[in-house]
Design a protein around this motif. Structure first.
Motif, PDB file in Angstrom:
ATOM      1  N   MET A   1    -100.945  17.282 -19.451  1.00  0.00           N
ATOM      2  CA  MET A   1    -100.800  18.323 -18.437  1.00  0.00           C
ATOM      3  C   MET A   1     -99.347  18.790 -18.410  1.00  0.00           C
ATOM      4  N   ALA A   2     -99.186  20.050 -18.145  1.00  0.00           N
ATOM      5  CA  ALA A   2     -97.856  20.631 -17.999  1.00  0.00           C
ATOM      6  C   ALA A   2     -97.781  21.335 -16.648  1.00  0.00           C
ATOM      7  N   ASP A   3     -96.552  21.539 -16.147  1.00  0.00           N
ATOM      8  CA  ASP A   3     -96.379  22.291 -14.911  1.00  0.00           C
ATOM      9  C   ASP A   3     -96.999  23.670 -15.069  1.00  0.00           C
ATOM     10  N   LYS A   4     -97.562  24.188 -13.962  1.00  0.00           N
ATOM     11  CA  LYS A   4     -98.172  25.520 -13.978  1.00  0.00           C
ATOM     12  C   LYS A   4     -97.488  26.387 -12.939  1.00  0.00           C
ATOM     13  N   THR A  18     -96.749  21.191 -10.041  1.00  0.00           N
ATOM     14  CA  THR A  18     -96.181  20.214 -10.970  1.00  0.00           C
ATOM     15  C   THR A  18     -97.241  19.300 -11.577  1.00  0.00           C
ATOM     16  N   GLU A  19     -96.844  18.658 -12.646  1.00  0.00           N
ATOM     17  CA  GLU A  19     -97.704  17.690 -13.324  1.00  0.00           C
ATOM     18  C   GLU A  19     -98.137  16.588 -12.349  1.00  0.00           C
ATOM     19  N   GLY A  20     -97.203  16.117 -11.534  1.00  0.00           N
ATOM     20  CA  GLY A  20     -97.498  15.071 -10.554  1.00  0.00           C
ATOM     21  C   GLY A  20     -98.499  15.535  -9.507  1.00  0.00           C
ATOM     22  N   GLN A  22    -100.704  17.880  -9.942  1.00  0.00           N
ATOM     23  CA  GLN A  22    -101.986  18.028 -10.632  1.00  0.00           C
ATOM     24  C   GLN A  22    -102.687  16.678 -10.748  1.00  0.00           C
ATOM     25  N   ALA A  23    -101.929  15.631 -11.054  1.00  0.00           N
ATOM     26  CA  ALA A  23    -102.492  14.282 -11.156  1.00  0.00           C
ATOM     27  C   ALA A  23    -103.026  13.831  -9.795  1.00  0.00           C
ATOM     28  N   LYS A  26    -106.272  15.634  -9.066  1.00  0.00           N
ATOM     29  CA  LYS A  26    -107.341  15.077  -9.891  1.00  0.00           C
ATOM     30  C   LYS A  26    -107.799  13.730  -9.330  1.00  0.00           C
ATOM     31  N   GLU A  33    -107.160  24.506  -7.747  1.00  0.00           N
ATOM     32  CA  GLU A  33    -105.702  24.476  -7.645  1.00  0.00           C
ATOM     33  C   GLU A  33    -105.306  25.023  -6.272  1.00  0.00           C
TER      34      GLU A  33
END
Length: 55
Positions: A1-4, A18-20, A22-23, A26, A33
């Motif tokens: 995953m990358a930052d969006k 951020t990736e964090g 997103q985690a 999930k 989102e």
């Protein structure tokens, strides 16, 4: 995953999902989102608290 980079539906400002984050989403089972930037999320939460929601 990358930052969006996402765009807030309230203020139209671009913000980073951020990736964090997103985690975390999930892990909690959230499928969508965020649609609002952190500032608008905070303001909306405060507005709802003032109306007596989620107490």
């Amino acid at each position: 995953m990358a930052d969006k980079n996402l765009v807030c539906k309230d203020c139209s400002k671009e913000f980073v999902f951020t990736e964090g984050e997103q985690a975390f989403y999930k892990e909690k089972g959230f499928e969508n989102e965020p649609q609002r930037c952190p500032e608008c999320r905070r303001a909306r939460k405060q507005q709802n608290n003032n109306r007596g929601f989620r107490r």
